[in-house]
Design a protein around this motif. Structure first.
Motif, PDB file in Angstrom:
ATOM      1  N   SER A 132      37.467 -29.086  27.532  1.00 47.42           N
ATOM      2  CA  SER A 132      38.079 -29.132  26.356  1.00 47.42           C
ATOM      3  C   SER A 132      37.116 -28.788  25.506  1.00 47.42           C
ATOM      4  O   SER A 132      35.952 -28.999  25.442  1.00 47.42           O
ATOM      5  N   TYR A 133      37.495 -27.911  24.396  1.00 46.35           N
ATOM      6  CA  TYR A 133      36.557 -27.316  23.382  1.00 46.35           C
ATOM      7  C   TYR A 133      36.792 -28.087  22.204  1.00 46.35           C
ATOM      8  O   TYR A 133      37.900 -28.212  21.746  1.00 46.35           O
ATOM      9  N   HIS A 134      35.883 -28.455  21.221  1.00 43.01           N
ATOM     10  CA  HIS A 134      35.881 -29.241  20.113  1.00 43.01           C
ATOM     11  C   HIS A 134      35.326 -28.225  19.208  1.00 43.01           C
ATOM     12  O   HIS A 134      34.224 -27.874  18.752  1.00 43.01           O
ATOM     13  N   PHE A 135      36.194 -27.648  18.089  1.00 41.02           N
ATOM     14  CA  PHE A 135      35.743 -26.948  16.923  1.00 41.02           C
ATOM     15  C   PHE A 135      35.939 -27.749  15.715  1.00 41.02           C
ATOM     16  O   PHE A 135      36.742 -28.608  15.618  1.00 41.02           O
ATOM     17  N   ASP A 136      34.990 -27.583  14.776  1.00 41.32           N
ATOM     18  CA  ASP A 136      34.931 -28.196  13.617  1.00 41.32           C
ATOM     19  C   ASP A 136      35.857 -27.584  12.601  1.00 41.32           C
ATOM     20  O   ASP A 136      35.820 -26.222  12.306  1.00 41.32           O
ATOM     21  N   VAL A 137      36.838 -28.331  12.133  1.00 46.86           N
ATOM     22  CA  VAL A 137      37.763 -27.728  11.266  1.00 46.86           C
ATOM     23  C   VAL A 137      37.516 -28.106   9.834  1.00 46.86           C
ATOM     24  O   VAL A 137      37.300 -29.271   9.385  1.00 46.86           O
ATOM     25  N   VAL A 144      40.466 -15.682  32.539  1.00 49.83           N
ATOM     26  CA  VAL A 144      40.672 -14.979  31.343  1.00 49.83           C
ATOM     27  C   VAL A 144      40.581 -15.893  29.939  1.00 49.83           C
ATOM     28  O   VAL A 144      40.048 -15.582  28.970  1.00 49.83           O
ATOM     29  N   ALA A 145      41.196 -16.786  29.962  1.00 51.68           N
ATOM     30  CA  ALA A 145      41.321 -17.852  29.166  1.00 51.68           C
ATOM     31  C   ALA A 145      40.144 -18.416  28.709  1.00 51.68           C
ATOM     32  O   ALA A 145      39.790 -18.739  27.688  1.00 51.68           O
ATOM     33  N   ARG A 146      39.335 -18.896  29.933  1.00 54.78           N
ATOM     34  CA  ARG A 146      38.345 -19.639  29.664  1.00 54.78           C
ATOM     35  C   ARG A 146      37.159 -18.561  29.221  1.00 54.78           C
ATOM     36  O   ARG A 146      36.347 -18.865  28.449  1.00 54.78           O
ATOM     37  N   GLN A 147      37.193 -17.421  29.552  1.00 54.89           N
ATOM     38  CA  GLN A 147      36.334 -16.099  28.884  1.00 54.89           C
ATOM     39  C   GLN A 147      36.635 -16.130  27.328  1.00 54.89           C
ATOM     40  O   GLN A 147      35.663 -16.277  26.626  1.00 54.89           O
ATOM     41  N   TYR A 148      37.860 -16.109  27.004  1.00 55.52           N
ATOM     42  CA  TYR A 148      38.097 -15.911  25.467  1.00 55.52           C
ATOM     43  C   TYR A 148      37.726 -17.164  24.795  1.00 55.52           C
ATOM     44  O   TYR A 148      37.393 -17.164  23.570  1.00 55.52           O
ATOM     45  N   LEU A 149      37.803 -18.551  25.464  1.00 53.76           N
ATOM     46  CA  LEU A 149      37.284 -19.666  24.718  1.00 53.76           C
ATOM     47  C   LEU A 149      36.071 -19.911  24.699  1.00 53.76           C
ATOM     48  O   LEU A 149      35.554 -20.127  23.499  1.00 53.76           O
ATOM     49  N   ASP A 150      35.372 -19.445  25.814  1.00 54.89           N
ATOM     50  CA  ASP A 150      33.727 -19.392  25.459  1.00 54.89           C
ATOM     51  C   ASP A 150      33.276 -18.433  24.598  1.00 54.89           C
ATOM     52  O   ASP A 150      32.404 -18.727  23.792  1.00 54.89           O
ATOM     53  N   GLU A 151      33.950 -17.137  24.285  1.00 55.21           N
ATOM     54  CA  GLU A 151      33.367 -16.297  23.107  1.00 55.21           C
ATOM     55  C   GLU A 151      33.902 -16.940  21.853  1.00 55.21           C
ATOM     56  O   GLU A 151      33.027 -16.813  20.998  1.00 55.21           O
ATOM     57  N   GLN A 152      34.883 -17.566  21.796  1.00 50.38           N
ATOM     58  CA  GLN A 152      35.136 -18.274  20.641  1.00 50.38           C
ATOM     59  C   GLN A 152      34.332 -19.362  20.120  1.00 50.38           C
ATOM     60  O   GLN A 152      33.844 -19.596  19.051  1.00 50.38           O
ATOM     61  N   ALA A 153      33.886 -20.074  21.191  1.00 52.92           N
ATOM     62  CA  ALA A 153      33.040 -21.117  21.027  1.00 52.92           C
ATOM     63  C   ALA A 153      31.694 -20.746  20.639  1.00 52.92           C
ATOM     64  O   ALA A 153      30.974 -21.227  19.615  1.00 52.92           O
ATOM     65  N   LYS A 154      31.339 -19.565  21.271  1.00 51.96           N
ATOM     66  CA  LYS A 154      30.028 -19.001  20.583  1.00 51.96           C
ATOM     67  C   LYS A 154      29.836 -18.587  19.236  1.00 51.96           C
ATOM     68  O   LYS A 154      29.131 -18.883  18.387  1.00 51.96           O
ATOM     69  N   VAL A 155      31.120 -18.084  18.929  1.00 55.10           N
ATOM     70  CA  VAL A 155      31.444 -17.399  17.487  1.00 55.10           C
ATOM     71  C   VAL A 155      31.373 -18.790  16.442  1.00 55.10           C
ATOM     72  O   VAL A 155      30.851 -18.771  15.501  1.00 55.10           O
ATOM     73  N   PHE A 156      32.000 -19.475  16.778  1.00 55.18           N
ATOM     74  CA  PHE A 156      32.237 -20.916  15.917  1.00 55.18           C
ATOM     75  C   PHE A 156      31.316 -21.988  16.120  1.00 55.18           C
ATOM     76  O   PHE A 156      31.395 -23.065  15.495  1.00 55.18           O
ATOM     77  N   ASN A 157      30.357 -21.822  16.845  1.00 55.85           N
ATOM     78  CA  ASN A 157      29.468 -22.909  17.301  1.00 55.85           C
ATOM     79  C   ASN A 157      29.982 -24.154  17.589  1.00 55.85           C
ATOM     80  O   ASN A 157      29.777 -25.283  17.181  1.00 55.85           O
TER      81      ASN A 157
END
Length: 161
Positions: A156-161, A131-144
């Protein structure tokens, strides 16, 4: 309080159904009573139908309707209210969970300069790993966001801040 409301709803629906069943049964018996009886050999045979029984069945039919319809309507109204309340409670709980996940997600991004691991997010949010992976995958798509898989298999996911 909900248990009391559920019990009251169940009792009202049951009583309403019983009253209406009694009314229908009395109406059927009354209809059978007034059906034409063939006189047989003698055309002028006396009519043995009881007016007292007919009146009692007529009264039972009316009373069953008088008590059954309002009781059943009140039980139905309570049941619909309980259903709506449970839907609202479910929506509120889903909203609360969504807000918790979102705040955990943003807090972790801020604390770790845009880097989130799957294990870290699962531990912080108290979610199972899929479930955590699914949530992070969705957020990764939203925030590229980009993600990396380590040699040990950690994500590990890397988001631009």
């Amino acid at each position: 309080m909900k248990t009391g409301e559920k019990l009251a709803t169940g009792w009202l629906l049951t009583l309403g159904f019983m009253f209406l069943t009694l009314s229908v049964s009395a109406a059927i018996e009354k209809h059978k009573m007034v059906q034409y009886i063939s006189p047989g050999i003698d055309e002028y045979a006396p009519d043995f139908r009881s007016t007292e029984a007919y009146n009692a069945l007529n009264l039972t039919t009316k009373q069953g309707l008088i008590f059954g319809i309002p009781t059943l309507a009140l039980g139905g109204w309570l049941a619909i209210g309980l259903y709506r309340q449970s839907r609202q409670d479910k929506k509120a709980l889903e909203q609360q969970i969504s807000e918790h996940l979102q705040s955990t997600f943003y807090r972790m991004i801020q604390e770790n300069n845009g880097r989130i691991t799957l294990l870290g997010f699962a531990m912080q949010s108290h979610l199972p790993a899929p479930v955590a992976r699914q949530y992070l995958d969705e957020q990764a798509k939203v925030f590229n966001a980009n993600y990396k898989i380590s040699e040990e298999g950690g994500i590990s996911y890397h988001f631009d801040v």
